[in-house]
Design a protein around this motif. Structure first.
Motif, PDB file in Angstrom:
ATOM      1  N   VAL A   6       0.843  -1.183   0.000  1.00  0.00           N
ATOM      2  CA  VAL A   6       0.000   0.000   0.000  1.00  0.00           C
ATOM      3  C   VAL A   6       0.887   1.245   0.000  1.00  0.00           C
ATOM      4  CG1 VAL A   6      -0.215   0.119   2.513  1.00  0.00           C
ATOM      5  CG2 VAL A   6      -2.021   1.080   1.103  1.00  0.00           C
ATOM      6  N   HIS A  96      -1.061   0.894  -8.534  1.00  0.00           N
ATOM      7  CA  HIS A  96      -0.738   0.631  -7.130  1.00  0.00           C
ATOM      8  C   HIS A  96      -1.976   0.837  -6.263  1.00  0.00           C
ATOM      9  CE1 HIS A  96       3.666   0.290  -7.489  1.00  0.00           C
ATOM     10  NE2 HIS A  96       3.545   1.185  -8.457  1.00  0.00           N
ATOM     11  N   THR A  97      -1.977   0.206  -5.099  1.00  0.00           N
ATOM     12  CA  THR A  97      -3.015   0.477  -4.101  1.00  0.00           C
ATOM     13  C   THR A  97      -2.600   1.735  -3.368  1.00  0.00           C
ATOM     14  OG1 THR A  97      -3.520  -1.868  -3.872  1.00  0.00           O
ATOM     15  CG2 THR A  97      -4.236  -0.414  -2.084  1.00  0.00           C
ATOM     16  N   THR A 145      -6.894   4.995  -4.797  1.00  0.00           N
ATOM     17  CA  THR A 145      -7.832   3.898  -5.046  1.00  0.00           C
ATOM     18  C   THR A 145      -8.759   3.731  -3.843  1.00  0.00           C
ATOM     19  OG1 THR A 145      -6.169   2.310  -4.274  1.00  0.00           O
ATOM     20  CG2 THR A 145      -6.305   2.675  -6.643  1.00  0.00           C
ATOM     21  N   VAL A 166      -8.124  -2.361   2.385  1.00  0.00           N
ATOM     22  CA  VAL A 166      -7.099  -2.912   1.482  1.00  0.00           C
ATOM     23  C   VAL A 166      -7.321  -4.415   1.331  1.00  0.00           C
ATOM     24  CG1 VAL A 166      -4.635  -3.437   1.272  1.00  0.00           C
ATOM     25  CG2 VAL A 166      -5.379  -1.112   1.845  1.00  0.00           C
ATOM     26  N   THR A 169     -10.176  -5.362  -0.990  1.00  0.00           N
ATOM     27  CA  THR A 169      -9.937  -5.178  -2.423  1.00  0.00           C
ATOM     28  C   THR A 169      -8.836  -6.082  -2.966  1.00  0.00           C
ATOM     29  OG1 THR A 169      -8.397  -3.355  -2.027  1.00  0.00           O
ATOM     30  CG2 THR A 169     -10.710  -2.760  -2.362  1.00  0.00           C
TER      31      THR A 169
END
Length: 170
Positions: A6, A96-97, A145, A166, A169
């Motif tokens: 993350v 990317h997250t 995101t 997180v 997802t």
């Protein structure tokens, strides 16, 4: 190529570094902060880089630090508040997250205090924070995101929501 689990973005006072440490501890992952990377490379604090070489030089170092971290870090990554201003960084964050830690003016001002060591806050701290929040919020929104509101919340509470969202997802 490794990829961060993350990436945390948001303005100063959002709690990126604090939340990053909690996320790293929870997931058993290393934590990296691009401001610390820049300080290690330059051999001096961010505030001195601003004074000695100027913001433009700092931002160039920042783009490189973010690129290197996105390509070589598989843990939790916290970006400096202004890192998302660079178009190269915005593009590098794609795929990317990215979690935007959103913070309002009152909480941000409380958290940064008088802004010691924060070169962009010289002068009227409240007015400067408000201007930075207004300018940067649309960019944070665009690269994120996931958005998590940090207002009136503890770092543990914020970290718990980030973890939950997180993992949902993933």
């Amino acid at each position: 190529m490794s990829k961060p689990r993350v990436v945390l973005v948001g303005p100063m006072g959002a709690g990126k570094s604090t939340v990053a440490r909690r996320l790293g501890a929870h997931w058993g992952l290393p934590v990296r902060d691009t401001d610390q990377d820049i300080e290690a490379t330059a051999g001096k604090p961010v505030s001195e880089i601003f004074v000695d070489e100027g913001e433009e030089h700092f931002r160039a170092l920042e783009v490189e630090a973010v690129r290197a971290a996105l390509e070589g870090h598989d843990g939790v990554l916290a970006l400096g508040g202004g890192a998302v201003l660079a178009e190269a960084t915005q593009q590098a964050l794609e795929g990317h997250t990215v979690v935007y830690l959103e913070v309002g003016l009152a909480d941000a001002v409380k958290r940064v205090g008088l802004g010691h060591g924060r070169p962009l806050l010289l002068g009227n701290v409240r007015a400067r924070v408000m201007k930075l929040l207004e300018e940067r919020a649309p960019i944070y929104d665009a690269v994120a995101t996931i958005t998590v509101d940090t207002n009136g919340r503890t770092p543990d509470d914020v970290a718990a929501e980030v973890i939950r969202r997180v993992e949902e997802t993933a």
